[in-house]
Every structure is written in C-alpha cells, then in structure tokens.
Scaffold this active site. Structure first.
Site, PDB file in Angstrom:
ATOM      1  N   ARG A  52       0.790  -1.225   0.000  1.00 50.40           N
ATOM      2  CA  ARG A  52       0.000   0.000   0.000  1.00 50.40           C
ATOM      3  C   ARG A  52       0.821   1.273   0.000  1.00 50.40           C
ATOM      4  O   ARG A  52       0.601   2.168  -0.812  1.00 50.40           O
ATOM      5  CB  ARG A  52      -0.871   0.097   1.267  1.00 50.40           C
ATOM      6  CG  ARG A  52      -2.261  -0.390   1.131  1.00 50.40           C
ATOM      7  CD  ARG A  52      -2.654  -0.974   2.467  1.00 50.40           C
ATOM      8  NE  ARG A  52      -1.684  -1.991   2.811  1.00 50.40           N
ATOM      9  CZ  ARG A  52      -1.755  -3.227   2.339  1.00 50.40           C
ATOM     10  NH1 ARG A  52      -2.735  -3.583   1.577  1.00 50.40           N
ATOM     11  NH2 ARG A  52      -0.836  -4.123   2.634  1.00 50.40           N
ATOM     12  N   THR A  53       1.749   1.386   0.935  1.00 46.50           N
ATOM     13  CA  THR A  53       2.400   2.683   1.122  1.00 46.50           C
ATOM     14  C   THR A  53       3.208   3.056  -0.119  1.00 46.50           C
ATOM     15  O   THR A  53       3.084   4.158  -0.654  1.00 46.50           O
ATOM     16  CB  THR A  53       3.303   2.648   2.372  1.00 46.50           C
ATOM     17  OG1 THR A  53       2.539   2.106   3.450  1.00 46.50           O
ATOM     18  CG2 THR A  53       3.789   4.025   2.735  1.00 46.50           C
ATOM     19  N   LYS A  81      25.830  -3.641  -0.705  1.00 47.58           N
ATOM     20  CA  LYS A  81      27.291  -3.464  -0.817  1.00 47.58           C
ATOM     21  C   LYS A  81      27.828  -2.640   0.342  1.00 47.58           C
ATOM     22  O   LYS A  81      29.006  -2.323   0.384  1.00 47.58           O
ATOM     23  CB  LYS A  81      27.620  -2.748  -2.134  1.00 47.58           C
ATOM     24  CG  LYS A  81      27.146  -3.473  -3.371  1.00 47.58           C
ATOM     25  CD  LYS A  81      27.419  -2.593  -4.593  1.00 47.58           C
ATOM     26  CE  LYS A  81      26.497  -2.955  -5.736  1.00 47.58           C
ATOM     27  NZ  LYS A  81      26.409  -1.862  -6.723  1.00 47.58           N
ATOM     28  N   ARG A 102      11.059   3.856   3.590  1.00 46.55           N
ATOM     29  CA  ARG A 102      10.721   2.885   4.644  1.00 46.55           C
ATOM     30  C   ARG A 102      11.972   2.097   4.986  1.00 46.55           C
ATOM     31  O   ARG A 102      12.727   1.689   4.090  1.00 46.55           O
ATOM     32  CB  ARG A 102       9.624   1.931   4.187  1.00 46.55           C
ATOM     33  CG  ARG A 102       9.392   0.809   5.199  1.00 46.55           C
ATOM     34  CD  ARG A 102       8.213  -0.039   4.871  1.00 46.55           C
ATOM     35  NE  ARG A 102       6.962   0.691   5.085  1.00 46.55           N
ATOM     36  CZ  ARG A 102       5.751   0.138   5.001  1.00 46.55           C
ATOM     37  NH1 ARG A 102       5.643  -1.144   4.693  1.00 46.55           N
ATOM     38  NH2 ARG A 102       4.672   0.851   5.209  1.00 46.55           N
ATOM     39  N   HIS A 130       4.732   5.940  11.512  1.00 46.26           N
ATOM     40  CA  HIS A 130       4.292   5.771  10.125  1.00 46.26           C
ATOM     41  C   HIS A 130       3.318   6.928   9.850  1.00 46.26           C
ATOM     42  O   HIS A 130       2.105   6.739   9.791  1.00 46.26           O
ATOM     43  CB  HIS A 130       3.615   4.411   9.985  1.00 46.26           C
ATOM     44  CG  HIS A 130       3.322   3.978   8.582  1.00 46.26           C
ATOM     45  ND1 HIS A 130       3.387   4.820   7.481  1.00 46.26           N
ATOM     46  CD2 HIS A 130       2.960   2.754   8.090  1.00 46.26           C
ATOM     47  CE1 HIS A 130       3.072   4.140   6.394  1.00 46.26           C
ATOM     48  NE2 HIS A 130       2.812   2.885   6.731  1.00 46.26           N
TER      49      HIS A 130
HETATM   50  N1   CP Z   1      -0.370   0.036   5.785  1.00 45.56           N
HETATM   51  C1   CP Z   1       0.840  -0.246   5.305  1.00 45.56           C
HETATM   52  O1   CP Z   1       1.856   0.341   5.702  1.00 45.56           O
HETATM   53  O2   CP Z   1       0.834  -1.229   4.333  1.00 45.56           O
HETATM   54  P1   CP Z   1       2.111  -1.712   3.536  1.00 45.56           P
HETATM   55  O3   CP Z   1       3.025  -2.380   4.511  1.00 45.56           O
HETATM   56  O4   CP Z   1       1.591  -2.645   2.475  1.00 45.56           O
HETATM   57  O5   CP Z   1       2.772  -0.486   2.948  1.00 45.56           O
END
Ligand code: CP
Length: 306
Positions: A52-53, A81, A102, A130
């Site tokens: 999603r993100t 590396k 991320r 998040h």
């Molecule tokens: N909600 C969320 O962070 O989903 P993903 O891990 O798929 O990005």
C-alpha cells in the site's frame, strides 16, 4: 534543510485540516490536479516490504502528472554493498524532488532527513512511526465521522510493535475528549513511552483490556492491527499470539451500528473476510483515502499551488 515528515506531529492541526481539504478537493476534481507535478520526480526508497504505502505514493505522484523511481527492497539496492542511508539519500537528492522512505530500523528516516537536499517522508521506520498511515487514518475518520472530538477509539492487536498505532495515538491526543481503549494480550501492550510519557503525562483517558467482546459496544472506532511476525524475536511467541483476536460477524453483532472498523492492512487472520461486506468495515475505503491525502502532502512539500 528541506521540510521532512518524520512523525504525525510534524504536521500541525491547522495543516492537517488544510491537507484534508485539499485531498477532498482532489477527490472531487481530479482533472484540476492532473498536471500539478509535471516535471517532478518522487523517489521511493523501500528497505522493507510494502504494498500500500509504496504503491499509494507512486499512484499519488502519477495522478499529479509526475514520475517515480526507486527500489522496493534493500536487496535490490547498493545497501547490500554497504552503502549507508546517509549516502543513498545524498545520491537520491541529485535525481528526485521528493522521497518516501521505509526502513526496518527506528530513526533511519531521520538520518536520511538530516542529510537530504529534498523533502523526506518517513514511510515507516521499524516499530516507531508511520505518519502517512496516520494521515490516511485521520482522513478516513474525518470523512466518515465528521470530526475527531469525543470519540472512543479502540485499538486492538499488536500495540507493542505496531507503529501505525503509536503514530495514530500521537495525532489523536491533540483533539478534545478522545478516549482510548487498548485491547491486547499482555505481551503486546502499548510501550511505556506512549502510556507513561504521552497519555498519563497529559491526562488522556485510556483503559487497557484483553477481551475485545467486553468493550465492543462502547467503541466509535475499532482500529484492528496485525500481529507482526517480522518484529518478533522468536517464532514460538508469534505463533502463540497471532490469532489472539479474530473479528468476525458474531463479534460485530455486539458493536454499535455506527462503529467503524479500520485496519492499516495487510491483514492476516485478525479480520474474518465474512465482515468485508459490512458497511462498518471501511479498511479498503481507507486505502483510497490514503492515496488522496498523500497527493495533498506531496503538493504541500513541493510548494505546488493549484
Ligand atoms: N499500511 C501499510 O503500511 O501497508 P504496507 O506495509 O503494504 O505499505
């Protein structure tokens, strides 16, 4: 330093209102925004898996007329590396105008932000924060409930490692008379830096319980979360706890007709698919709001006025 978003508190209440207004305007008038980011590039630096993100950020930039580039795992980058996050962001600052990152380590996005020439958005750092999931959650609540004040919010599942939970609590305590009910096994209770340093210090009302059925009738929002296998140190504990809560039709019958069920997704077993058709189950609608609020955030951080 470019403006970076590490935590939901990096966005003021007033800015959040403005972002949600922009997101609603984009939803109603997508053509107006279709070329807003022409010539701009979004980099997605994902050292940890995501559906999603990452794709929501990419869809957001594409719908604004911009382009995207990036990597979707540490394995497919020069991190293998030995390249540091600090060096990677210096390099990406030469290619892109804005970046979503991320990383499995808490604080990694902040390291990037300190060295970056472009805005960095924390797309999840370990069990920490998040912020754009929080924007997604807030946008969903605002769109479907109308406001945040006076809500009783139940958070259920992995409250220890769940970064989406930690971020959402931080954002919601800024509104009047929000009450929390934390529903978890004792091994997965909210961490002390949330319970003691944030909630108790600020006199925010909360309860901690283990049984979901007992509190369901009193909730306005039920925020379900997955028990996160990737954050456990031993498989035995994960297996013991993973199916502690399963929200099914029988439990939904105990809840108010106005309660909304949110989930950051992905889900594993914690929400039975038998409730997907229940109008109170809004977790897929939530994903859609997430794309629009990310569009609004990209416009803001790039100082694009439409
Ligand atoms: N909600 C969320 O962070 O989903 P993903 O891990 O798929 O990005």
């Amino acid at each position: 330093m470019a403006r970076c978003i590490m935590s939901p508190l990096d966005i003021t209440v007033e800015e959040l209102e403005s972002l949600m207004d922009t997101a609603m305007d984009i939803m109603g008038n997508p053509d107006k925004y279709a070329h807003a980011c022409e010539g701009k590039i979004l980099a997605t630096l994902f050292y940890e898996p995501s559906t999603r993100t990452r794709l929501s950020f990419e869809a957001a930039m594409l719908k604004l007329g911009g382009k995207t580039l990036g990597f979707h795992s540490a394995d497919s980058s020069s991190a293998t590396k030995g390249e540091t996050v600090a060096d990677t962001i210096r390099v990406m600052s030469q290619f892109a105008d804005i970046c979503a990152m991320r990383h499995p380590k808490e604080g990694a996005a902040l390291v990037a932000a300190e060295k970056s020439g472009i805005p960095v958005i924390n797309a999840g750092d370990g069990g920490h924060q998040h912020p754009t999931q929080t924007l997604t959650d807030l946008m969903t609540i605002k769109a479907l409930k109308g406001n945040f004040e006076n809500l009783t919010v139940g958070m259920c599942g992995d409250l220890k490692f769940g970064r989406t939970v930690h971020s959402l609590i931080k954002a919601l305590v800024r509104y009047a008379n929000v009450k929390f009910i934390f529903i978890s096994p004792k091994e997965l209770m909210i961490p002390s830096y949330i319970r003691d340093d944030l909630l108790i210090q600020n006199n925010i009302a909360f309860r901690e319980v283990t049984k979901l059925e007992d509190v369901l009738p009193s909730l306005d929002i039920l925020y379900m979360t997955r028990v996160q296998r990737e954050r456990f140190f031993n498989e035995e504990d994960y297996v013991r706890l993973k199916d502690f809560y399963i929200l099914d039709k029988k439990k939904m019958d105990l809840a108010s007709q106005h309660m909304l069920v949110l989930h950051p997704l992905p889900r594993v077993n914690e929400i039975s698919s038998e409730i997907d058709g229940d109008p109170r189950a809004v977790y897929f609608e939530q994903v859609r709001y997430g794309m629009y609020i990310r569009m609004a955030l990209i416009l803001k951080l790039l100082n694009v006025n439409v």
